[in-house]
Enzyme design. Structure first.
Site, PDB file in Angstrom:
ATOM      1  N   HIS A  41      34.408  32.401  33.733  1.00 33.82           N
ATOM      2  CA  HIS A  41      33.758  31.734  34.862  1.00 33.82           C
ATOM      3  C   HIS A  41      32.798  30.628  34.444  1.00 33.82           C
ATOM      4  O   HIS A  41      32.270  30.625  33.338  1.00 33.82           O
ATOM      5  CB  HIS A  41      33.005  32.767  35.691  1.00 33.82           C
TER       6      HIS A  41
ATOM      7  N   HIS B 259      40.198  37.372  43.011  1.00 34.06           N
ATOM      8  CA  HIS B 259      38.994  37.866  42.332  1.00 34.06           C
ATOM      9  C   HIS B 259      38.162  38.668  43.320  1.00 34.06           C
ATOM     10  O   HIS B 259      38.090  38.325  44.498  1.00 34.06           O
ATOM     11  CB  HIS B 259      38.189  36.677  41.801  1.00 34.06           C
TER      12      HIS B 259
ATOM     13  N   ASP C 193      36.262  38.087  31.431  1.00 32.55           N
ATOM     14  CA  ASP C 193      35.291  38.019  32.524  1.00 32.55           C
ATOM     15  C   ASP C 193      33.958  37.505  32.001  1.00 32.55           C
ATOM     16  O   ASP C 193      32.894  37.983  32.383  1.00 32.55           O
ATOM     17  CB  ASP C 193      35.116  39.367  33.255  1.00 32.55           C
TER      18      ASP C 193
ATOM     19  N   GLU D 209      40.018  35.053  33.039  1.00 36.09           N
ATOM     20  CA  GLU D 209      39.046  35.275  34.116  1.00 36.09           C
ATOM     21  C   GLU D 209      37.683  34.880  33.578  1.00 36.09           C
ATOM     22  O   GLU D 209      36.773  35.699  33.426  1.00 36.09           O
ATOM     23  CB  GLU D 209      39.050  36.721  34.630  1.00 36.09           C
TER      24      GLU D 209
HETATM   25 MN    MN Z   1      35.023  37.862  37.286  1.00 35.17          MN
END
Ligand code: MN
Length: 322
Positions: A13, A164, A285, A11
């Site tokens: 980005h 998400h 993340d 995850e």
């Molecule tokens: Mn995220």
């Protein structure tokens, strides 16, 4: 001394050129300071990101656009065109670092058949690992029958779909006077967990048994609730709804969760014990969580050697065919 596990993280980005305007809509949910710092990190595909991965023992990061992207676009042709541009941009970044990066497709869910075609292009031609979808699109959730064409294709491709978090279509009154609750602190958990439950109870996984769903944030609290879902389903006001499995059965067949954004032993143990070690996958993340903190936590987490191998990378390698 904690064992250092070579990790996959999924995850993680980035920001594509021209997508900052969509991303700005997330600004209401997080502090201006974090937002500014994140924006710089999101746009880097070079030394900064690779150094963070190296320090965290992440050998490969599966990259996804920081939401909501074109899901916040009201014009469908524009959404479709720009999603394709985003995927081509990501493919270029992956081609420059093929050992270190993989990708999730960004899709214009306003056009479900078009999104299915773009997913297929991304998987077959660009080598992507699946798709990431930022929650609802103009108020439509993925259990809506209009998305059957999409689920069918995703299942046929064996491509996982990562839901998400993003905001609900409206601001529920329960968050009134509590802006801190509306966003990643709480409302995204409610919204995304609810989205997954809509899929389960709508029978999406009965219609498409091969569909694969990924949830972040240790499963958005759902692993903790499995017994209760099964128990209350027995006495729920079901209307015409029927399911072939008990609700928890879908969590153990169609759903995987990641540790993204949760560096904490208790929910990790809960997710593994409830779902099985083969359904939990390490993630960070990035850049909204510190890679080093996530790695240090995971490397010392109370796991067997086998669990650490599976969660740290082997599950992702198998599911995403890395
Ligand atoms: Mn995220």
């Amino acid at each position: 001394m904690a064992e250092t596990q070579k990790k996959i993280a999924l995850e993680e980005h980035f920001m594509a050129p021209g997508f900052i305007e969509y991303f700005n809509r997330t600004a209401i949910n997080i502090s201006p300071e974090l937002f500014g710092r994140a924006l710089d990190a999101l746009q880097d595909f070079g030394d900064r990101r690779l150094a963070a991965m190296d320090a965290a023992g992440v050998e490969k990061a599966v990259l996804s656009l920081s939401g909501p992207g074109v899901q916040a676009e009201t014009d469908t042709p524009t959404a479709t065109r720009r999603a394709r541009e985003c995927n081509n941009f990501l493919a270029e970044q992956i081609a420059a670092q093929p050992e270190r990066y993989a990708g999730f497709a960004h899709l214009a869910m306003q056009d479900p058949a078009g999104a299915a075609d773009e997913l297929e292009r991304c998987v077959r031609e660009l080598g992507f690992s699946g798709a990431m979808i930022n929650g609802q699109t103009n108020g439509a959730y993925l259990d809506d029958d209009r998305f059957s064409v999409f689920w069918e294709r995703a299942a046929d491709l064996g491509a996982p779909v990562y839901i998400h978090p993003y905001n609900s279509p409206d601001m529920p009154y329960m968050y009134h006077n509590h802006p801190e609750l509306y966003g990643p602190l709480w409302s995204w958990t409610v919204e995304t967990g609810n989205h997954a439950l809509r899929l389960v109870f709508a029978g999406v996984f009965d219609r498409f048994p091969g569909a694969k769903l990924i949830l972040g944030h240790m499963g958005e609290t759902l692993p903790y609730q499995l017994w209760r879902f099964d128990s209350r389903w027995q006495i729920a006001n079901r209307g015409a709804r029927r399911l072939e499995l008990s609700p928890s059965g879908y969590f153990r067949r169609n759903i995987w969760v990641t540790t993204a954004g949760v560096c904490s032993n208790e929910p990790l143990r809960c997710a593994i014990d409830a779902l099985g070690a083969e359904r939990v996958m390490f993630s960070i993340d990035y850049p909204f969580e510190r890679a080093q903190e996530a790695a240090d936590w995971f490397d010392a987490a109370p796991l067997s050697a086998e669990e650490r191998r599976l969660v740290g990378g082997d599950n992702a390698r198998r599911l995403l065919r890395l």
